[in-house]
Design a protein around this motif. Structure first.
Motif, PDB file in Angstrom:
ATOM      1  N   LEU A 198       0.970  -1.203  -0.295  1.00 29.33           N
ATOM      2  CA  LEU A 198      -0.023  -0.034   0.090  1.00 29.33           C
ATOM      3  C   LEU A 198       0.790   1.416  -0.015  1.00 29.33           C
ATOM      4  O   LEU A 198       0.580   2.332  -0.380  1.00 29.33           O
ATOM      5  CB  LEU A 198      -1.095   0.188   1.071  1.00 29.33           C
ATOM      6  CG  LEU A 198      -2.025  -0.905   1.142  1.00 29.33           C
ATOM      7  CD1 LEU A 198      -2.712  -1.194   2.577  1.00 29.33           C
ATOM      8  CD2 LEU A 198      -2.947  -0.707   0.017  1.00 29.33           C
ATOM      9  N   HIS A 199       2.149   1.303   0.642  1.00 32.33           N
ATOM     10  CA  HIS A 199       3.010   2.411   0.778  1.00 32.33           C
ATOM     11  C   HIS A 199       3.281   2.716  -0.907  1.00 32.33           C
ATOM     12  O   HIS A 199       3.502   3.813  -1.344  1.00 32.33           O
ATOM     13  CB  HIS A 199       4.073   2.210   1.636  1.00 32.33           C
ATOM     14  CG  HIS A 199       4.994   3.433   1.526  1.00 32.33           C
ATOM     15  ND1 HIS A 199       6.250   3.230   0.968  1.00 32.33           N
ATOM     16  CD2 HIS A 199       4.912   4.540   2.107  1.00 32.33           C
ATOM     17  CE1 HIS A 199       6.812   4.347   1.068  1.00 32.33           C
ATOM     18  NE2 HIS A 199       5.941   5.302   2.008  1.00 32.33           N
ATOM     19  N   ARG A 202       0.984   4.088  -2.958  1.00 31.02           N
ATOM     20  CA  ARG A 202       0.431   5.395  -2.309  1.00 31.02           C
ATOM     21  C   ARG A 202      -0.752   5.469  -1.925  1.00 31.02           C
ATOM     22  O   ARG A 202      -1.672   6.427  -2.548  1.00 31.02           O
ATOM     23  CB  ARG A 202       0.800   6.366  -3.220  1.00 31.02           C
ATOM     24  CG  ARG A 202       2.500   6.723  -3.626  1.00 31.02           C
ATOM     25  CD  ARG A 202       2.769   7.637  -4.532  1.00 31.02           C
ATOM     26  NE  ARG A 202       2.502   8.909  -3.943  1.00 31.02           N
ATOM     27  CZ  ARG A 202       3.593   9.645  -3.405  1.00 31.02           C
ATOM     28  NH1 ARG A 202       4.717   8.908  -3.183  1.00 31.02           N
ATOM     29  NH2 ARG A 202       3.700  10.882  -2.860  1.00 31.02           N
ATOM     30  N   SER A 204      -4.365   4.601   0.696  1.00 35.62           N
ATOM     31  CA  SER A 204      -4.785   4.578   2.241  1.00 35.62           C
ATOM     32  C   SER A 204      -5.024   3.029   2.342  1.00 35.62           C
ATOM     33  O   SER A 204      -5.614   2.484   1.662  1.00 35.62           O
ATOM     34  CB  SER A 204      -5.883   5.348   2.514  1.00 35.62           C
ATOM     35  OG  SER A 204      -6.417   4.926   3.660  1.00 35.62           O
ATOM     36  N   TYR A 279       1.995   3.442   8.104  1.00 33.76           N
ATOM     37  CA  TYR A 279       1.594   4.107   6.810  1.00 33.76           C
ATOM     38  C   TYR A 279       2.666   5.408   6.978  1.00 33.76           C
ATOM     39  O   TYR A 279       2.861   6.020   7.734  1.00 33.76           O
ATOM     40  CB  TYR A 279       0.245   4.182   6.678  1.00 33.76           C
ATOM     41  CG  TYR A 279      -0.522   5.310   7.710  1.00 33.76           C
ATOM     42  CD1 TYR A 279      -0.632   6.378   7.086  1.00 33.76           C
ATOM     43  CD2 TYR A 279      -0.834   5.019   8.894  1.00 33.76           C
ATOM     44  CE1 TYR A 279      -1.217   7.470   8.029  1.00 33.76           C
ATOM     45  CE2 TYR A 279      -1.209   5.719   9.671  1.00 33.76           C
ATOM     46  CZ  TYR A 279      -1.619   7.090   9.519  1.00 33.76           C
ATOM     47  OH  TYR A 279      -2.114   8.132  10.027  1.00 33.76           O
ATOM     48  N   CYS A 283       2.327  10.208   1.868  1.00 36.65           N
ATOM     49  CA  CYS A 283       2.418   9.346   0.432  1.00 36.65           C
ATOM     50  C   CYS A 283       1.089   8.809   0.243  1.00 36.65           C
ATOM     51  O   CYS A 283       0.554   8.304  -0.798  1.00 36.65           O
ATOM     52  CB  CYS A 283       3.446   8.118   0.718  1.00 36.65           C
ATOM     53  SG  CYS A 283       5.251   8.850   0.612  1.00 36.65           S
ATOM     54  N   GLN A 284       0.281   8.480   1.439  1.00 35.09           N
ATOM     55  CA  GLN A 284      -0.970   7.594   1.301  1.00 35.09           C
ATOM     56  C   GLN A 284      -2.185   7.976   1.820  1.00 35.09           C
ATOM     57  O   GLN A 284      -3.096   7.579   1.430  1.00 35.09           O
ATOM     58  CB  GLN A 284      -0.781   6.200   2.435  1.00 35.09           C
ATOM     59  CG  GLN A 284       0.590   5.392   1.922  1.00 35.09           C
ATOM     60  CD  GLN A 284       1.050   4.301   2.992  1.00 35.09           C
ATOM     61  OE1 GLN A 284       1.823   4.414   3.348  1.00 35.09           O
ATOM     62  NE2 GLN A 284      -0.111   3.307   2.879  1.00 35.09           N
ATOM     63  N   THR A 285      -2.270   9.262   2.492  1.00 27.85           N
ATOM     64  CA  THR A 285      -3.554   9.623   2.941  1.00 27.85           C
ATOM     65  C   THR A 285      -3.635  11.172   2.840  1.00 27.85           C
ATOM     66  O   THR A 285      -4.352  11.864   3.709  1.00 27.85           O
ATOM     67  CB  THR A 285      -3.750   9.295   4.579  1.00 27.85           C
ATOM     68  OG1 THR A 285      -2.798  10.035   5.277  1.00 27.85           O
ATOM     69  CG2 THR A 285      -3.883   7.936   4.605  1.00 27.85           C
TER      70      THR A 285
END
Length: 300
Positions: A198-199, A202, A204, A279, A283-285
Motif C-alpha cells: 500500500l505504501h 500510495r 490508504s 503508513y 504518501c498515502q492519506t
C-alpha cells in the motif's frame, strides 16, 4: 510472522538441506501443535524427503517411502505431507548434530523436531505464550483446512491484473488492507507486506476494495513488484538470515516514528487490539493521520 517471500525462501533452504535425506523420527514436544492423528507421527520413520514446497504461508514437506516390504519397521506405503504453519512466532532452526534431550518440554521454545537418520535435522520453535503454530501429517495437502480455503497465489502467471480486478470488485466496500491480508482471498500476504504494498501504491489502508481501473492497475503493479523484490532479496538465504533481511527491507512496516524513505514524513501507526499497521500520511492519506481505533476513518 513469515509471509510469502520468507516461506518461499524457507522451502528453498529446507529443500537444499533435506532433499533426498531419510527421516528417522518426528518428535512432538508441544502436543497442541499437532493438529492431526492419522497418519501417526511414527509413520514418517524411514521416509525420504522428496520435495519441499509452499502453499501460501504453509510449508509442505513431501515424504515418500524408501522400502517395499510389509514388516512393522517398514515406512508407510504412501506419500505423507508434513505441513507446517509457523503462525506469528514460529520459526525453523537447522541443527547439524544430534539433539540433546529437552528436560522441560513445556518451558522449551521447541515445539517439534525433525530428526534425520544421522541425527541432524530441524527444530521447529515458537516464542511467546500465545501458541498458534500448527503441524499436520496428511496424505494430501488439501486435507489441511487452511490450505483448502486458500485464495490464489499472487505470484503465479494466472494471477493477472484482470483476475485481481475481479477479486477486488467482489469485496465491495471492504477496506483494502484487510482484503490483501485475507488468506481466503489472496494467499501469502500478511500484515507486513500489505503495509509495504500500500505504501508503494500510495494508497490508504482504508480505501474500499472496489476501486477504479486506474487504482487497480497501480495496486496490482505495487503488489507484484513488492513481492518480487522481497523474493529476490530472500533468495538463497538460510533460515537464520531471513528475519533480519525482512526487517531491513521494510519501508514503513515496523518503522513507526522514522522518516518515510520516499518523502521524509514521519511514519505513523494504527493500533488494533491484536495488531498494528504502519503508513506514511504524505504518501498515502493526503497528509492526514488516520484515527488510531478500530473502524478508523480519516480525521476531518
Amino acid at each position: 510472522m513469515p509471509e510469502l517471500p520468507e516461506v518461499h525462501a524457507l522451502a528453498t533452504d529446507l529443500g537444499r538441506r533435506l532433499g533426498g535425506r531419510v527421516v528417522d523420527r518426528l518428535s512432538i514436544l508441544a502436543f497442541p501443535a499437532l493438529k492431526t492423528f492419522d497418519p501417526p507421527v511414527e509413520a514418517v520413520h524411514g521416509m525420504r524427503v522428496a520435495d519441499v514446497t509452499r502453499h501460501g504461508k504453509f510449508l509442505d514437506l513431501t515424504l515418500e517411502p524408501t522400502g517395499s516390504g510389509d514388516g512393522a519397521d517398514e515406512p508407510a506405503a504412501f506419500p505423507i505431507h508434513l505441513v507446517m504453519h509457523l503462525a506469528r512466532a514460529g520459526w525453523l532452526r537447522w541443527r547439524a548434530e544430534a539433539p540433546k534431550p529437552v528436560t522441560k518440554p513445556g518451558r522449551s521454545p521447541i515445539a517439534a523436531r525433525i530428526v534425520l537418520d544421522d541425527g541432524s535435522g530441524i527444530d521447529v520453535t515458537e516464542a511467546g505464550t500465545k501458541k498458534s503454530l500448527a503441524i499436520h501429517l496428511v496424505r494430501d495437502p488439501a486435507e489441511v483446512p487452511g490450505i483448502a480455503r486458500l485464495g490464489p497465489d499472487p505470484m503465479t502467471d494466472e494471477f493477472d491484473e484482470e483476475t485481481f480486478a475481479r477479486i477486488l470488485a467482489g469485496r465491495g466496500r471492504e477496506q483494502i488492507k484487510g482484503v490483501l491480508r485475507n488468506q481466503s482471498v489472496i494467499a501469502g500476504i500478511g500484515n507486513a507486506y500489505s503495509d509495504e504494498i500500500l505504501h508503494v501504491a500510495r494508497m490508504s489502508p482504508f480505501t474500499p476494495a472496489n476501486m477504479s481501473p486506474e487504482k487497480v492497475a497501480t495496486l496490482y503493479t505495487a503488489l507484484r513488484s513488492t513481492l518480487a523484490e522481497a523474493l529476490e532479496r530472500a533468495d538463497g538465504l538460510a533460515a537464520s538470515e531471513l528475519k533480519g533481511e525482512k526487517r531491513s527491507g521494510m519501508r514503513v512496516h515496523g518503522r513507526t516514528g522514522e522518516p518515510c524513505p520516499v518523502c521524509g514524513d514521519t511514519v505513523r501507526q494504527v493500533i488494533y487490539s491484536d495488531s498494528t499497521f504502519q503508513y506514511c500520511p504524505t504518501c498515502q492519506t493526503g497528509g492526514k493521520p488516520l484515527a488510531d481505533r478500530v473502524l478508523s476513518r480519516l480525521l476531518k
